[in-house]
Design a protein around this motif. Sequence first.
Motif, PDB file in Angstrom:
ATOM      1  N   VAL A  84       1.340  -1.263   0.011  1.00 21.68           N
ATOM      2  CA  VAL A  84       0.025   0.028   0.297  1.00 21.68           C
ATOM      3  C   VAL A  84       0.626   0.911   0.280  1.00 21.68           C
ATOM      4  CG1 VAL A  84      -1.654   1.588   1.317  1.00 21.68           C
ATOM      5  CG2 VAL A  84      -1.909  -0.862   1.210  1.00 21.68           C
ATOM      6  N   GLY A  85       2.035   0.919   0.739  1.00 19.19           N
ATOM      7  CA  GLY A  85       2.915   2.791   0.672  1.00 19.19           C
ATOM      8  C   GLY A  85       3.956   1.991   1.659  1.00 19.19           C
ATOM      9  N   TYR A  86       4.069   3.490   2.215  1.00 18.06           N
ATOM     10  CA  TYR A  86       5.126   3.461   3.939  1.00 18.06           C
ATOM     11  C   TYR A  86       3.932   4.600   5.249  1.00 18.06           C
ATOM     12  CZ  TYR A  86       9.306   1.885   0.854  1.00 18.06           C
ATOM     13  OH  TYR A  86       9.462   1.217  -0.400  1.00 18.06           O
ATOM     14  N   ARG A  87       4.349   3.782   5.989  1.00 17.08           N
ATOM     15  CA  ARG A  87       3.383   4.278   7.145  1.00 17.08           C
ATOM     16  C   ARG A  87       4.823   4.660   8.203  1.00 17.08           C
ATOM     17  NH1 ARG A  87      -1.759   3.067   6.992  1.00 17.08           N
ATOM     18  NH2 ARG A  87      -2.565   3.443   4.959  1.00 17.08           N
ATOM     19  N   PRO A  88       4.279   6.443   8.591  1.00 19.11           N
ATOM     20  CA  PRO A  88       5.363   6.686   9.528  1.00 19.11           C
ATOM     21  C   PRO A  88       5.397   6.040  10.676  1.00 19.11           C
ATOM     22  CG  PRO A  88       3.718   8.302   9.315  1.00 19.11           C
ATOM     23  CD  PRO A  88       3.222   7.254   8.888  1.00 19.11           C
ATOM     24  N   TRP A  89       6.205   5.358  11.444  1.00 20.07           N
ATOM     25  CA  TRP A  89       6.942   4.755  12.872  1.00 20.07           C
ATOM     26  C   TRP A  89       7.392   5.952  13.934  1.00 20.07           C
ATOM     27  CZ3 TRP A  89      10.531   0.073  13.496  1.00 20.07           C
ATOM     28  CH2 TRP A  89      10.213  -0.168  15.410  1.00 20.07           C
TER      29      TRP A  89
END
Length: 130
Positions: A84-89
Amino acid sequence: MPRTQSRTQREAAFLALATPLYAELEDWYDQHPAASFGEIEAEARRRRRELMGAGLAVLINGRDTGFQLDTPACPQCAQPMAFVGYRPWRVSGLEGETELQRAYYVCRECEGQTLFPPGSAVAVTPGSLE
Ligand SMILES: [Zn+2]
């Protein structure tokens, strides 16, 4: 899309972060020529947190975001999952605030089945992606 960078690219990215911070420290010292060593150190320490937080993001994100060339299989139905994409962590570390990027996959077959494949950062803080 993988976002990995070569070591040379990561070094360049780190220096691009460090260079303006050092210049700020020079400017600060110009404006505070009578500063004691302790005051200079305190100013440097504040900037160090910013640099280390962003620098660790370069170090970790540039190596491994959990993106996999071979699409991972859904743990529930074993069908290939979709990137889906990248998520911030966001991680609050001892040296500063770091925003890591983690690849995010979903299963088109199973409602709500998602996956953040573990990367090198997971070894540092086990279970923090759950
Ligand atoms: Zn599934």
